[in-house]
Structures are given as structure tokens and as C-alpha cells.
Motif scaffolding. Structure first.
Motif, PDB file in Angstrom:
ATOM      1  N   LYS A 151     -50.836  22.483 -11.920  1.00 46.20           N
ATOM      2  CA  LYS A 151     -49.676  22.052 -11.150  1.00 46.20           C
ATOM      3  C   LYS A 151     -48.796  21.205 -12.047  1.00 46.20           C
ATOM      4  CE  LYS A 151     -51.387  21.402  -6.481  1.00 46.20           C
ATOM      5  NZ  LYS A 151     -51.614  20.375  -5.483  1.00 46.20           N
ATOM      6  N   THR A 152     -47.566  21.013 -11.672  1.00 44.80           N
ATOM      7  CA  THR A 152     -46.678  20.156 -12.454  1.00 44.80           C
ATOM      8  C   THR A 152     -47.043  18.687 -12.286  1.00 44.80           C
ATOM      9  OG1 THR A 152     -45.089  20.113 -10.635  1.00 44.80           O
ATOM     10  CG2 THR A 152     -44.767  21.778 -12.342  1.00 44.80           C
ATOM     11  N   THR A 153     -47.818  18.352 -11.259  1.00 41.20           N
ATOM     12  CA  THR A 153     -48.179  16.954 -11.009  1.00 41.20           C
ATOM     13  C   THR A 153     -49.406  16.516 -11.794  1.00 41.20           C
ATOM     14  OG1 THR A 153     -49.522  17.589  -9.117  1.00 41.20           O
ATOM     15  CG2 THR A 153     -47.223  17.012  -8.679  1.00 41.20           C
ATOM     16  N   GLY A 154     -49.980  17.398 -12.614  1.00 40.73           N
ATOM     17  CA  GLY A 154     -51.154  17.033 -13.398  1.00 40.73           C
ATOM     18  C   GLY A 154     -52.461  17.401 -12.744  1.00 40.73           C
ATOM     19  N   GLY A 155     -52.417  17.899 -11.524  1.00 39.10           N
ATOM     20  CA  GLY A 155     -53.629  18.363 -10.850  1.00 39.10           C
ATOM     21  C   GLY A 155     -53.804  19.845 -11.088  1.00 39.10           C
ATOM     22  N   MET A 156     -54.631  20.447 -10.291  1.00 40.06           N
ATOM     23  CA  MET A 156     -54.872  21.877 -10.389  1.00 40.06           C
ATOM     24  C   MET A 156     -54.758  22.488  -9.006  1.00 40.06           C
ATOM     25  SD  MET A 156     -58.272  21.789 -12.766  1.00 40.06           S
ATOM     26  CE  MET A 156     -58.468  23.539 -12.733  1.00 40.06           C
ATOM     27  N   LYS A 157     -54.351  23.751  -8.952  1.00 36.59           N
ATOM     28  CA  LYS A 157     -54.357  24.439  -7.670  1.00 36.59           C
ATOM     29  C   LYS A 157     -55.796  24.607  -7.196  1.00 36.59           C
ATOM     30  CE  LYS A 157     -50.144  27.110  -8.206  1.00 36.59           C
ATOM     31  NZ  LYS A 157     -49.570  28.459  -8.288  1.00 36.59           N
ATOM     32  N   TYR A 158     -56.678  24.991  -8.120  1.00 35.84           N
ATOM     33  CA  TYR A 158     -58.075  25.231  -7.781  1.00 35.84           C
ATOM     34  C   TYR A 158     -58.990  24.703  -8.883  1.00 35.84           C
ATOM     35  CZ  TYR A 158     -55.873  28.426  -4.553  1.00 35.84           C
ATOM     36  OH  TYR A 158     -55.081  28.952  -3.586  1.00 35.84           O
ATOM     37  N   VAL A 159     -60.173  24.258  -8.489  1.00 36.44           N
ATOM     38  CA  VAL A 159     -61.162  23.746  -9.417  1.00 36.44           C
ATOM     39  C   VAL A 159     -62.325  24.739  -9.475  1.00 36.44           C
ATOM     40  CG1 VAL A 159     -62.788  21.864  -9.879  1.00 36.44           C
ATOM     41  CG2 VAL A 159     -60.558  21.365  -8.859  1.00 36.44           C
ATOM     42  N   PRO A 160     -62.797  25.102 -10.669  1.00 36.44           N
ATOM     43  CA  PRO A 160     -63.956  25.995 -10.761  1.00 36.44           C
ATOM     44  C   PRO A 160     -65.210  25.293 -10.231  1.00 36.44           C
ATOM     45  CG  PRO A 160     -62.808  25.823 -12.872  1.00 36.44           C
ATOM     46  CD  PRO A 160     -62.236  24.779 -11.979  1.00 36.44           C
ATOM     47  N   LYS A 161     -65.955  25.995  -9.414  1.00 33.03           N
ATOM     48  CA  LYS A 161     -67.207  25.488  -8.836  1.00 33.03           C
ATOM     49  C   LYS A 161     -68.226  26.613  -8.814  1.00 33.03           C
ATOM     50  CE  LYS A 161     -65.843  21.330  -7.522  1.00 33.03           C
ATOM     51  NZ  LYS A 161     -66.501  20.105  -7.895  1.00 33.03           N
ATOM     52  N   ARG A 162     -69.426  26.311  -8.351  1.00 35.84           N
ATOM     53  CA  ARG A 162     -70.449  27.310  -8.102  1.00 35.84           C
ATOM     54  C   ARG A 162     -70.843  27.198  -6.639  1.00 35.84           C
ATOM     55  NH1 ARG A 162     -68.576  28.351 -12.103  1.00 35.84           N
ATOM     56  NH2 ARG A 162     -69.510  28.884 -14.094  1.00 35.84           N
ATOM     57  N   LEU A 163     -70.996  28.351  -6.000  1.00 27.77           N
ATOM     58  CA  LEU A 163     -71.457  28.401  -4.622  1.00 27.77           C
ATOM     59  C   LEU A 163     -72.885  28.928  -4.650  1.00 27.77           C
ATOM     60  CD1 LEU A 163     -71.085  28.281  -1.551  1.00 27.77           C
ATOM     61  CD2 LEU A 163     -70.109  30.583  -1.674  1.00 27.77           C
ATOM     62  N   VAL A 164     -73.808  28.104  -4.186  1.00 32.39           N
ATOM     63  CA  VAL A 164     -75.221  28.460  -4.134  1.00 32.39           C
ATOM     64  C   VAL A 164     -75.574  28.622  -2.670  1.00 32.39           C
ATOM     65  CG1 VAL A 164     -77.553  27.638  -4.588  1.00 32.39           C
ATOM     66  CG2 VAL A 164     -75.709  27.109  -6.191  1.00 32.39           C
TER      67      VAL A 164
END
Length: 120
Positions: free
Chosen positions: A56-69
Motif C-alpha cells: 500500500k502507499t501507506t507502508g502497510g500491505m493489502k495482505y500478509v502471507p500466513k499458513r492455514l493449518v
């Protein structure tokens, strides 16, 4: 029976899998997912190159990589499995994840036709 879904950090998947196996829960499914929680994505959350489209332009992210168990366990085993997932994955920082416990009406082992607890 209950199905336990845990959204965890990618770097915790190995330790989580190992701990569950030691406790007698070797059967689980794990998939790579992306998402975000209330924090709306944390750029410092990941330690690898990020696709510029995710930023994002604000320094964040649209999505964060995770794992679903996710795994299905007997009702009596839910507290133990949840406690182990928490113990392995809690860092005290934003982004530690979530655990969801859902009812399972039936389980059937395709190969043998076993049902219920015997199928898990």
C-alpha cells in the motif's frame, strides 16, 4: 468431533507440525494463504521480497502471507491441541494469528468406510 483452523505465521509451521505430531496428531492439512487482520497488514511481518502489488502507499500491505493449518480431532482433544498451537505460535506481537474451532458432523475414511472417531 471438532475441526480446528489455525492461521499462523509461515515461520511457525514446522514447529507447529512437529509439536502436534509428538502429541499424536500427525494428520493435518496446511496451505499457504494471504490475508490480514485488524492491523491491516504489517510490512515488517515478513522477511522476504514482497510483490509491489501487495504494498500500500501507506507502508502497510493489502495482505500478509500466513499458513492455514487445519485438523479434525475428538472433542476431548480440543483443549490440548489449541493449547499447543498457542504455545508454539504466541510471540506477543501483532500478527500471531487466530484459532477457530468448528463442529464436525461426520467423518468418513474413503479407503475403509470407517466413520466417526475411527475415521480420524
Amino acid at each position: 468431533m471438532k475441526e480446528i483452523y489455525a492461521v499462523i505465521r509461515p515461520n511457525k509451521i514446522g514447529a507447529t507440525k512437529e509439536a502436534l505430531a509428538i502429541l499424536g496428531f500427525p494428520g493435518m492439512t496446511a496451505v499457504k494463504v494471504v490475508g490480514r487482520g485488524k492491523q491491516r497488514g504489517i510490512l515488517g511481518e515478513v522477511s522476504f521480497n514482497i510483490d509491489p502489488e501487495l504494498l500500500k502507499t501507506t507502508g502497510g500491505m493489502k495482505y500478509v502471507p500466513k499458513r492455514l493449518v487445519y485438523l479434525v480431532v475428538d472433542d476431548a482433544d480440543v483443549p490440548l491441541v489449541v493449547a499447543v498451537i498457542i504455545k508454539i505460535n504466541r510471540t506477543g506481537q501483532i500478527g500471531d494469528g487466530r484459532i477457530f474451532v468448528c463442529p464436525v458432523e461426520e467423518a468418513v475414511r474413503v479407503r475403509t468406510g470407517e466413520r466417526g472417531k475411527e475415521a480420524i
